[in-house]
Design a protein around this motif. Structure first.
Motif, PDB file in Angstrom:
ATOM      1  N   ASN A  52       0.816  -1.213   0.000  1.00 18.82           N
ATOM      2  CA  ASN A  52       0.000   0.000   0.000  1.00 18.82           C
ATOM      3  C   ASN A  52       0.849   1.263   0.000  1.00 18.82           C
ATOM      4  O   ASN A  52       0.676   2.145  -0.849  1.00 18.82           O
ATOM      5  CB  ASN A  52      -0.917   0.009   1.231  1.00 18.82           C
ATOM      6  CG  ASN A  52      -1.781  -1.224   1.350  1.00 18.82           C
ATOM      7  OD1 ASN A  52      -1.590  -2.023   2.247  1.00 18.82           O
ATOM      8  ND2 ASN A  52      -2.730  -1.394   0.448  1.00 18.82           N
ATOM      9  N   VAL A  53       1.775   1.360   0.962  1.00 15.25           N
ATOM     10  CA  VAL A  53       2.430   2.649   1.221  1.00 15.25           C
ATOM     11  C   VAL A  53       3.691   2.876   0.399  1.00 15.25           C
ATOM     12  O   VAL A  53       4.137   4.013   0.261  1.00 15.25           O
ATOM     13  CB  VAL A  53       2.748   2.814   2.725  1.00 15.25           C
ATOM     14  CG1 VAL A  53       1.480   2.783   3.553  1.00 15.25           C
ATOM     15  CG2 VAL A  53       3.720   1.741   3.211  1.00 15.25           C
ATOM     16  N   THR A  59      -4.337  -3.163  -2.094  1.00 13.15           N
ATOM     17  CA  THR A  59      -4.308  -4.167  -1.034  1.00 13.15           C
ATOM     18  C   THR A  59      -2.881  -4.697  -0.911  1.00 13.15           C
ATOM     19  O   THR A  59      -1.990  -4.348  -1.699  1.00 13.15           O
ATOM     20  CB  THR A  59      -5.251  -5.348  -1.340  1.00 13.15           C
ATOM     21  OG1 THR A  59      -4.697  -6.132  -2.431  1.00 13.15           O
ATOM     22  CG2 THR A  59      -6.649  -4.866  -1.719  1.00 13.15           C
ATOM     23  N   THR A  60      -2.690  -5.599   0.052  1.00 13.58           N
ATOM     24  CA  THR A  60      -1.377  -6.226   0.226  1.00 13.58           C
ATOM     25  C   THR A  60      -1.217  -7.467  -0.647  1.00 13.58           C
ATOM     26  O   THR A  60      -0.134  -8.058  -0.676  1.00 13.58           O
ATOM     27  CB  THR A  60      -1.175  -6.638   1.697  1.00 13.58           C
ATOM     28  OG1 THR A  60      -2.161  -7.621   2.050  1.00 13.58           O
ATOM     29  CG2 THR A  60      -1.298  -5.442   2.626  1.00 13.58           C
ATOM     30  N   LEU A  61      -2.245  -7.874  -1.345  1.00 11.28           N
ATOM     31  CA  LEU A  61      -2.236  -9.154  -2.057  1.00 11.28           C
ATOM     32  C   LEU A  61      -1.166  -9.265  -3.148  1.00 11.28           C
ATOM     33  O   LEU A  61      -0.621 -10.356  -3.350  1.00 11.28           O
ATOM     34  CB  LEU A  61      -3.621  -9.444  -2.662  1.00 11.28           C
ATOM     35  CG  LEU A  61      -4.801  -9.459  -1.674  1.00 11.28           C
ATOM     36  CD1 LEU A  61      -6.065  -9.970  -2.370  1.00 11.28           C
ATOM     37  CD2 LEU A  61      -4.503 -10.300  -0.448  1.00 11.28           C
ATOM     38  N   THR A  86       9.452 -10.084   9.639  1.00 11.32           N
ATOM     39  CA  THR A  86       9.018  -9.881   8.260  1.00 11.32           C
ATOM     40  C   THR A  86       7.726 -10.643   7.995  1.00 11.32           C
ATOM     41  O   THR A  86       7.587 -11.803   8.380  1.00 11.32           O
ATOM     42  CB  THR A  86      10.098 -10.345   7.267  1.00 11.32           C
ATOM     43  OG1 THR A  86      11.254  -9.516   7.428  1.00 11.32           O
ATOM     44  CG2 THR A  86       9.622 -10.255   5.830  1.00 11.32           C
ATOM     45  N   ASP A  87       6.801  -9.982   7.313  1.00  8.36           N
ATOM     46  CA  ASP A  87       5.549 -10.621   6.923  1.00  8.36           C
ATOM     47  C   ASP A  87       5.785 -11.679   5.855  1.00  8.36           C
ATOM     48  O   ASP A  87       6.519 -11.457   4.890  1.00  8.36           O
ATOM     49  CB  ASP A  87       4.579  -9.585   6.352  1.00  8.36           C
ATOM     50  CG  ASP A  87       3.649  -9.004   7.404  1.00  8.36           C
ATOM     51  OD1 ASP A  87       3.360  -9.695   8.385  1.00  8.36           O
ATOM     52  OD2 ASP A  87       3.217  -7.851   7.230  1.00  8.36           O
ATOM     53  N   MET A  88       5.112 -12.806   6.020  1.00  4.62           N
ATOM     54  CA  MET A  88       4.984 -13.763   4.931  1.00  4.62           C
ATOM     55  C   MET A  88       3.838 -13.276   4.052  1.00  4.62           C
ATOM     56  O   MET A  88       2.710 -13.131   4.524  1.00  4.62           O
ATOM     57  CB  MET A  88       4.684 -15.156   5.476  1.00  4.62           C
ATOM     58  CG  MET A  88       5.825 -15.799   6.234  1.00  4.62           C
ATOM     59  SD  MET A  88       7.213 -16.243   5.159  1.00  4.62           S
ATOM     60  CE  MET A  88       6.493 -17.594   4.231  1.00  4.62           C
ATOM     61  N   PRO A  89       4.092 -13.010   2.762  1.00  2.00           N
ATOM     62  CA  PRO A  89       3.030 -12.441   1.933  1.00  2.00           C
ATOM     63  C   PRO A  89       1.950 -13.447   1.545  1.00  2.00           C
ATOM     64  O   PRO A  89       2.063 -14.652   1.814  1.00  2.00           O
ATOM     65  CB  PRO A  89       3.783 -11.908   0.713  1.00  2.00           C
ATOM     66  CG  PRO A  89       5.067 -12.642   0.680  1.00  2.00           C
ATOM     67  CD  PRO A  89       5.390 -13.035   2.088  1.00  2.00           C
ATOM     68  N   GLN A 147      -4.745  -9.827   4.402  1.00  2.00           N
ATOM     69  CA  GLN A 147      -4.636 -10.756   3.276  1.00  2.00           C
ATOM     70  C   GLN A 147      -5.964 -11.469   2.997  1.00  2.00           C
ATOM     71  O   GLN A 147      -6.158 -12.029   1.920  1.00  2.00           O
ATOM     72  CB  GLN A 147      -3.530 -11.773   3.541  1.00  2.00           C
ATOM     73  CG  GLN A 147      -2.133 -11.173   3.545  1.00  2.00           C
ATOM     74  CD  GLN A 147      -1.058 -12.182   3.892  1.00  2.00           C
ATOM     75  OE1 GLN A 147      -1.304 -13.387   3.921  1.00  2.00           O
ATOM     76  NE2 GLN A 147       0.147 -11.697   4.153  1.00  2.00           N
ATOM     77  N   SER A 148      -6.882 -11.447   3.965  1.00  2.00           N
ATOM     78  CA  SER A 148      -8.193 -12.091   3.798  1.00  2.00           C
ATOM     79  C   SER A 148      -9.301 -11.075   3.612  1.00  2.00           C
ATOM     80  O   SER A 148     -10.480 -11.390   3.808  1.00  2.00           O
ATOM     81  CB  SER A 148      -8.498 -12.973   5.023  1.00  2.00           C
ATOM     82  OG  SER A 148      -7.474 -13.896   5.271  1.00  2.00           O
ATOM     83  N   VAL A 149      -8.937  -9.853   3.232  1.00  2.00           N
ATOM     84  CA  VAL A 149      -9.917  -8.766   3.192  1.00  2.00           C
ATOM     85  C   VAL A 149     -11.073  -9.069   2.250  1.00  2.00           C
ATOM     86  O   VAL A 149     -12.222  -8.704   2.520  1.00  2.00           O
ATOM     87  CB  VAL A 149      -9.220  -7.434   2.820  1.00  2.00           C
ATOM     88  CG1 VAL A 149      -8.663  -7.471   1.405  1.00  2.00           C
ATOM     89  CG2 VAL A 149     -10.167  -6.263   2.998  1.00  2.00           C
ATOM     90  N   ASN A 150     -10.803  -9.766   1.153  1.00  2.00           N
ATOM     91  CA  ASN A 150     -11.882 -10.092   0.220  1.00  2.00           C
ATOM     92  C   ASN A 150     -12.838 -11.124   0.799  1.00  2.00           C
ATOM     93  O   ASN A 150     -14.041 -11.114   0.506  1.00  2.00           O
ATOM     94  CB  ASN A 150     -11.307 -10.605  -1.100  1.00  2.00           C
ATOM     95  CG  ASN A 150     -10.575  -9.513  -1.861  1.00  2.00           C
ATOM     96  OD1 ASN A 150     -10.931  -8.343  -1.783  1.00  2.00           O
ATOM     97  ND2 ASN A 150      -9.538  -9.886  -2.599  1.00  2.00           N
ATOM     98  N   GLN A 151     -12.311 -12.007   1.646  1.00  2.00           N
ATOM     99  CA  GLN A 151     -13.143 -13.052   2.241  1.00  2.00           C
ATOM    100  C   GLN A 151     -13.979 -12.527   3.403  1.00  2.00           C
ATOM    101  O   GLN A 151     -15.150 -12.905   3.562  1.00  2.00           O
ATOM    102  CB  GLN A 151     -12.261 -14.211   2.715  1.00  2.00           C
ATOM    103  CG  GLN A 151     -13.050 -15.382   3.289  1.00  2.00           C
ATOM    104  CD  GLN A 151     -12.137 -16.509   3.751  1.00  2.00           C
ATOM    105  OE1 GLN A 151     -10.980 -16.270   4.100  1.00  2.00           O
ATOM    106  NE2 GLN A 151     -12.653 -17.726   3.750  1.00  2.00           N
ATOM    107  N   ILE A 152     -13.396 -11.644   4.214  1.00  2.00           N
ATOM    108  CA  ILE A 152     -14.114 -11.168   5.402  1.00  2.00           C
ATOM    109  C   ILE A 152     -14.983  -9.956   5.110  1.00  2.00           C
ATOM    110  O   ILE A 152     -15.700  -9.472   5.986  1.00  2.00           O
ATOM    111  CB  ILE A 152     -13.137 -10.857   6.561  1.00  2.00           C
ATOM    112  CG1 ILE A 152     -12.171  -9.721   6.180  1.00  2.00           C
ATOM    113  CG2 ILE A 152     -12.375 -12.100   6.969  1.00  2.00           C
ATOM    114  CD1 ILE A 152     -11.176  -9.366   7.278  1.00  2.00           C
ATOM    115  N   GLY A 153     -14.915  -9.447   3.868  1.00  2.00           N
ATOM    116  CA  GLY A 153     -15.857  -8.411   3.468  1.00  2.00           C
ATOM    117  C   GLY A 153     -15.426  -6.992   3.739  1.00  2.00           C
ATOM    118  O   GLY A 153     -16.259  -6.082   3.794  1.00  2.00           O
ATOM    119  N   GLY A 154     -14.134  -6.748   3.909  1.00  2.00           N
ATOM    120  CA  GLY A 154     -13.664  -5.384   4.115  1.00  2.00           C
ATOM    121  C   GLY A 154     -12.885  -5.231   5.407  1.00  2.00           C
ATOM    122  O   GLY A 154     -12.632  -6.200   6.137  1.00  2.00           O
TER     123      GLY A 154
END
Length: 297
Positions: A52-53, A59-61, A86-89, A147-154
């Motif tokens: 994002n930044v 998104t981070t996807l 470090t994030d695992m993408p 990473q689950s933003v599409n599944q959880i609806g926002g």
């Protein structure tokens, strides 16, 4: 900081027991890592929020393992005395365990991180367990999982009812049992985050999860409004308006270049008078010889 030493996961757990909060902030490059280390931060997160930044994604996807390795290496060079996670993408730890461990190996060996962070609860615990058994420290991440933003609806607040609170608690306990050394709680109601923090022995790191977690993490760009335009967030406190300072500074620079007030006399380098005089004499001599040779033709 010359006398600063990176925390260990044992020290972090002791800090929780002693009620000493942990401070964590994201960093994505050498310069920001240097600055936050010099300021005394406990932990740095090389977050997939760089999508994002830094990259300008919505998104981070789209963030890849290559992205995370590259940015982690830069951060490690800038903050060699700070514990770096470090994030695992997205989708790099949901395949076979062999594939997951290859991705983890890249973060640790090529990126030189001290630990990895993984989003998810009970569904990833077997994977967490195997990674920990391989010798890699893991911090979990529950609540809002980008990473689950599409599944959880926002980007929704988590833990608002009893059922959701119970789910979060069970996820936290499962991650602790799997060997995670800490858990990030994102956008979780304060009451639920506090209860979870009291029920597990490993530190909780809150972001939008209230006042009672064992530590706090924020995105570097949010702390300093380093964006254009900047969208304010309720759970963020601004510690400096870098965005406005940069815009105003560059605008002034453009103006001074255009009106030739920059560079000024104190910004230039000059040669000694005898050097200039000698140079000009030699140049005039060359010009005279050149004109003479042209006339010969």
């Amino acid at each position: 900081m010359a006398n600063k030493h990176a925390l260990s996961i044992v020290k972090m757990k002791k800090m929780k027991q002693e009620g000493v909060p942990l401070s964590m902030v994201t960093a994505y490059d050498y310069s920001s890592a240097q600055l936050v280390e010099e300021a005394g931060i406990d932990m740095i997160l090389v977050g997939d929020s760089l999508g994002n930044v830094v990259q300008g994604e919505h998104t981070t996807l789209p963030v890849t393992i290559e992205d995370m390795v590259y940015h982690t290496r830069a951060v490690v060079r800038g903050a060699g005395n700070t514990f770096i996670v470090t994030d695992m993408p997205f989708m790099t730890y949901h395949g076979s365990i062999d594939e997951t461990l290859r991705n983890v190996r890249r973060i640790m060996q090529e990126g030189h991180a001290h630990a990895i962070k993984m989003e998810g609860g009970r569904e990833i615990c077997e994977t967490v367990k195997k990674i920990v058994q391989a010798g890699v420290p893991v911090i979990g991440h529950i609540g809002l999982t980008p990473q689950s933003v599409n599944q959880i609806g926002g980007y929704l607040i988590q833990g608002k009812d009893e059922q959701d609170a119970q789910r979060l608690l069970e996820d936290a306990k499962a991650l602790e049992q799997a060997g995670a050394f800490g858990i990030v709680l994102e956008l979780v109601t304060e009451e639920v985050a506090r209860f979870i923090s009291e029920q597990i022995s490993i530190p909780t790191i809150g972001i939008g999860a209230g006042r009672y977690c064992d530590g706090q993490v924020l995105v570097f760009h949010d702390l300093f409004q380093y964006a254009s335009p900047y969208r304010s967030k309720r759970f963020v406190k601004t510690y400096g308006d870098v965005g406005t300072m940069i815009r105003e500074g560059v605008s002034q620079y453009v103006k001074e270049v255009k009106d030739r007030s920059f560079p000024a006399e104190n910004h230039v380098f000059t040669a000694e008078d005898h050097v200039v005089e000698s140079y000009m004499v030699n140049q005039r001599r060359r010009c005279t010889l050149h004109e003479s040779s042209q006339n010969d033709y």
